[in-house]
Design a protein around this motif. Structure first.
Motif, PDB file in Angstrom:
ATOM      1  N   ARG A 250       0.840  -1.191   0.000  1.00  0.00           N
ATOM      2  CA  ARG A 250       0.000   0.000   0.000  1.00  0.00           C
ATOM      3  C   ARG A 250       0.870   1.233   0.000  1.00  0.00           C
ATOM      4  O   ARG A 250       1.692   1.402   0.880  1.00  0.00           O
ATOM      5  N   ARG A 251       0.761   2.016  -1.015  1.00  0.00           N
ATOM      6  CA  ARG A 251       1.485   3.276  -1.100  1.00  0.00           C
ATOM      7  C   ARG A 251       0.524   4.333  -1.595  1.00  0.00           C
ATOM      8  O   ARG A 251      -0.427   4.030  -2.305  1.00  0.00           O
ATOM      9  N   THR A 252       0.765   5.575  -1.181  1.00  0.00           N
ATOM     10  CA  THR A 252      -0.069   6.656  -1.690  1.00  0.00           C
ATOM     11  C   THR A 252       0.229   6.864  -3.174  1.00  0.00           C
ATOM     12  O   THR A 252       1.377   7.059  -3.554  1.00  0.00           O
ATOM     13  N   ARG A 254      -0.613   9.079  -6.480  1.00  0.00           N
ATOM     14  CA  ARG A 254      -1.163  10.405  -6.793  1.00  0.00           C
ATOM     15  C   ARG A 254      -1.398  10.606  -8.282  1.00  0.00           C
ATOM     16  O   ARG A 254      -1.865  11.650  -8.690  1.00  0.00           O
ATOM     17  N   TRP A 387      -5.302   8.676   0.314  1.00  0.00           N
ATOM     18  CA  TRP A 387      -6.244   9.156   1.331  1.00  0.00           C
ATOM     19  C   TRP A 387      -5.866  10.598   1.615  1.00  0.00           C
ATOM     20  O   TRP A 387      -4.786  10.850   2.146  1.00  0.00           O
ATOM     21  N   VAL A 388      -6.682  11.504   1.217  1.00  0.00           N
ATOM     22  CA  VAL A 388      -6.378  12.915   1.477  1.00  0.00           C
ATOM     23  C   VAL A 388      -7.448  13.486   2.406  1.00  0.00           C
ATOM     24  O   VAL A 388      -8.555  12.977   2.506  1.00  0.00           O
ATOM     25  N   SER A 389      -7.045  14.562   3.078  1.00  0.00           N
ATOM     26  CA  SER A 389      -7.830  15.021   4.224  1.00  0.00           C
ATOM     27  C   SER A 389      -8.979  15.949   3.862  1.00  0.00           C
ATOM     28  O   SER A 389      -9.862  16.190   4.685  1.00  0.00           O
ATOM     29  N   ARG A 426      10.536   3.211  -1.095  1.00  0.00           N
ATOM     30  CA  ARG A 426      10.578   3.791   0.247  1.00  0.00           C
ATOM     31  C   ARG A 426      11.642   3.033   1.026  1.00  0.00           C
ATOM     32  O   ARG A 426      11.562   1.806   1.138  1.00  0.00           O
TER      33      ARG A 426
HETATM   34  C1  LIG Z   1      -5.272  11.582   7.413  1.00  0.00           C
HETATM   35  C2  LIG Z   1      -4.384  11.716   6.202  1.00  0.00           C
HETATM   36  C3  LIG Z   1      -4.474  12.787   5.367  1.00  0.00           C
HETATM   37  C4  LIG Z   1      -3.711  12.914   4.200  1.00  0.00           C
HETATM   38  N1  LIG Z   1      -3.869  13.968   3.377  1.00  0.00           N
HETATM   39  C5  LIG Z   1      -3.162  14.038   2.224  1.00  0.00           C
HETATM   40  C6  LIG Z   1      -3.370  15.115   1.310  1.00  0.00           C
HETATM   41  O1  LIG Z   1      -4.159  16.015   1.575  1.00  0.00           O
HETATM   42  N2  LIG Z   1      -2.687  15.103   0.141  1.00  0.00           N
HETATM   43  C7  LIG Z   1      -1.810  14.104  -0.172  1.00  0.00           C
HETATM   44  O2  LIG Z   1      -1.211  14.147  -1.253  1.00  0.00           O
HETATM   45  N3  LIG Z   1      -1.580  13.067   0.669  1.00  0.00           N
HETATM   46  C8  LIG Z   1      -2.233  13.010   1.856  1.00  0.00           C
HETATM   47  N4  LIG Z   1      -2.016  11.969   2.711  1.00  0.00           N
HETATM   48  C9  LIG Z   1      -1.085  10.905   2.326  1.00  0.00           C
HETATM   49  C10 LIG Z   1       0.299  11.091   2.943  1.00  0.00           C
HETATM   50  O3  LIG Z   1       0.958  12.199   2.379  1.00  0.00           O
HETATM   51  C11 LIG Z   1       1.107   9.800   2.684  1.00  0.00           C
HETATM   52  O4  LIG Z   1       0.528   8.782   3.462  1.00  0.00           O
HETATM   53  C12 LIG Z   1       2.577   9.961   3.024  1.00  0.00           C
HETATM   54  O5  LIG Z   1       3.206  10.799   2.079  1.00  0.00           O
HETATM   55  C13 LIG Z   1       3.337   8.634   3.052  1.00  0.00           C
HETATM   56  O6  LIG Z   1       3.341   7.999   1.795  1.00  0.00           O
HETATM   57  P1  LIG Z   1       2.780   6.503   1.648  1.00  0.00           P
HETATM   58  O7  LIG Z   1       1.303   6.545   1.983  1.00  0.00           O
HETATM   59  O8  LIG Z   1       3.036   6.103   0.234  1.00  0.00           O
HETATM   60  O9  LIG Z   1       3.523   5.664   2.636  1.00  0.00           O
HETATM   61  C14 LIG Z   1      -2.764  11.889   3.904  1.00  0.00           C
HETATM   62  C15 LIG Z   1      -2.631  10.801   4.756  1.00  0.00           C
HETATM   63  C16 LIG Z   1      -3.441  10.709   5.897  1.00  0.00           C
HETATM   64  C17 LIG Z   1      -3.282   9.515   6.792  1.00  0.00           C
END
Ligand SMILES: Cc1cc2nc3c(=O)[nH]c(=O)nc-3n(C[C@H](O)[C@H](O)[C@H](O)COP(=O)(O)O)c2cc1C
Length: 438
Positions: A250-252, A254, A387-389, A426
């Motif tokens: 699981r990775r963010t 975009r 997951w963005v806020s 990572r």
């Molecule tokens: C509650 C929450 C809010 C987040 N909001 C944003 C956001 O607004 N924009 C974004 O690009 N990523 C957002 N993220 C993702 C984080 O930036 C991301 O988890 C972090 O960079 C680590 O990367 P990974 O998920 O690939 O491990 C959010 C994550 C969480 C848990």
């Protein structure tokens, strides 16, 4: 009298104990001669890998076993107690990289031959020269099977024989076209030979006679066609390793491809999400699936407007506002959105802020657990997510556009889709940096 097709498998008596530096082909030739078996055109010799390893000096003291396994390993498939199932540098998936303590001096272990295909080719070439007839060679070793008890011998090196005979496209006796059949001929012969070799009896070579049509003039592709690449392996990891790997995968994400997201896959991920731990035996999570492009656009437009109003109130410059709003674009580029919501039904009421705050946090962390489950489950479906806020900052707007009940609290938004590119790697994080032990 007519008989069906038949072939013979002859154990080869008279092989001496093989030592480092021995010429295995010469020893086999001598045994073929002294036993009277000789060599006929189209014979296939099945040679236990152990004698080749011994001739190559692939012996280490048992104390170096783990280091030897490390050196032979390219990928850990599964670990069960002290046993490691690994993929070797040859491509084989096997216990302990084939490093084995049987049929070797006590206190020593044997490694697989350096290059079993090359060994097979060299033995085949020597014997073809010695006898003036074409000979096929299989180097065999004993493997366990993932779905069946017991071990069988399989081919680890092949020469002058097609290890895998692809029968796809041919027809069975009913006229049905064979869709998937590819006969693992070299494995079948390795197993047949095991019946007359036998580890305990000191018979490391067998002769398969009567299948000359399988022997090819060229050395061929070796054992490679029998090896299933990890990418094509539905079971490339052990069960517990696969479960752990899903968390790491699981990775963010975009940036997404435009490929539509299968709503059924998202629903399966929601089923995983709603197994999260929650306070007081509640189930405080809801997931709004934005499957309509029009609804996604209406939501994002309304959120952008609300965000802009906040930024104007913060007295940001118009350029800075434009720049910030652009950060929200990740959601516009996603083919699917999910709005996770918290419904704190069943929360206990407290008269003071300390306890009321802690109570609320319990529900919030439970939502975090549910969303993480969702994201991991999406990853197992091959779907990327971010997951963005943003929805948390304009909950009234979100409730209004999506027509949600007042008690549903949007907890961000999850963009879902096929990743357009692999995420940047990572670096592993050392758990000790995150641990305090008391
Ligand atoms: C509650 C929450 C809010 C987040 N909001 C944003 C956001 O607004 N924009 C974004 O690009 N990523 C957002 N993220 C993702 C984080 O930036 C991301 O988890 C972090 O960079 C680590 O990367 P990974 O998920 O690939 O491990 C959010 C994550 C969480 C848990």
């Amino acid at each position: 009298m007519t008989t069906g097709a038949k072939y013979e498998v002859l154990g080869l008596p008279g092989m001496p104990e093989v030592r480092r530096g021995d010429d295995v082909a010469a020893l086999i030739g001598d045994a073929l001669d002294s036993s009277g078996i000789g060599a006929e055109a189209g014979d296939i010799l099945v040679v236990t890998s152990k004698i080749i390893s011994k001739a190559e000096g692939r012996i280490v003291v048992a104390a170096d076993r783990e280091a030897a396994i490390d050196a032979e390993t390219v990928r850990l498939v599964a670990r069960r107690g002290p046993t490691r199932i690994v993929q070797t540098r040859h491509g084989f998936v096997m216990a302990a990289a084939g490093v084995d303590a049987s049929n070797t001096e006590p206190g020593t272990v044997l490694l697989l031959p350096e290059d079993p295909d090359a060994s097979a080719r060299s033995i085949a070439a020597s014997l073809a020269t010695r006898y003036g007839v074409p000979i096929g060679v299989i180097v065999s070793d004993t493997f366990g099977r993932p779905w069946r008890e017991g071990q069988t011998d399989v081919a680890v090196g092949v020469a002058h024989l097609d290890a895998l005979v692809d029968m796809r496209g041919s027809r069975d006796s009913f006229g049905n076209e064979l869709q998937v059949t590819a006969a693992a001929v070299a494995d079948e012969l390795a197993a047949a030979a095991e019946m007359v070799k036998g580890k305990a009896d000191g018979v490391p070579v067998a002769v398969v006679r009567g299948l000359g049509h399988l022997v090819t003039p060229g050395a061929g592709a070796g054992v490679g066609p029998l090896i299933r690449d990890a990418e094509n392996d539905m079971f490339a990891l052990g069960t517990s390793e696969a479960m752990r790997e899903a968390v790491f995968r699981r990775r963010t994400v975009r940036s997404f491809t435009s490929e539509p997201v299968d709503g059924a896959a998202v629903r399966r991920a929601v089923a995983a999400a709603v197994t999260a731990p929650a306070p007081h035996h509640t189930t405080p999570w809801r997931f709004v699936l934005l499957e309509s492009e029009a609804v996604r656009k209406a939501l994002l437009d309304a959120m952008a407007e609300a965000w802009e109003a906040d930024l104007v109130g913060d007295r940001f410059s118009p350029e800075s506002i434009t720049k910030r709003l652009r950060r929200g674009e990740v959601l516009r580029r996603a083919p699917y959105l999910v709005v996770p919501c918290l419904v704190a039904d069943g929360a206990h009421a407290y008269p003071d802020a300390r306890r009321a705050g802690a109570e609320r946090e319990m529900f919030v962390v439970s939502t975090g657990a549910a969303v993480q489950n969702l994201l991991v489950a999406l990853a197992t479906e091959g779907l990327g997510s971010a997951w963005v806020s943003s929805t948390m900052f304009c909950r009234d707007v979100v409730r209004q556009v999506l027509d949600l009940p007042e008690e549903w609290d949007p907890m961000g938004v999850v963009a879902v889709g096929k990743a357009a590119e692999a995420p940047a790697s990572r670096p592993p994080r050392d758990p000790d940096a995150f641990i305090a032990v008391r």
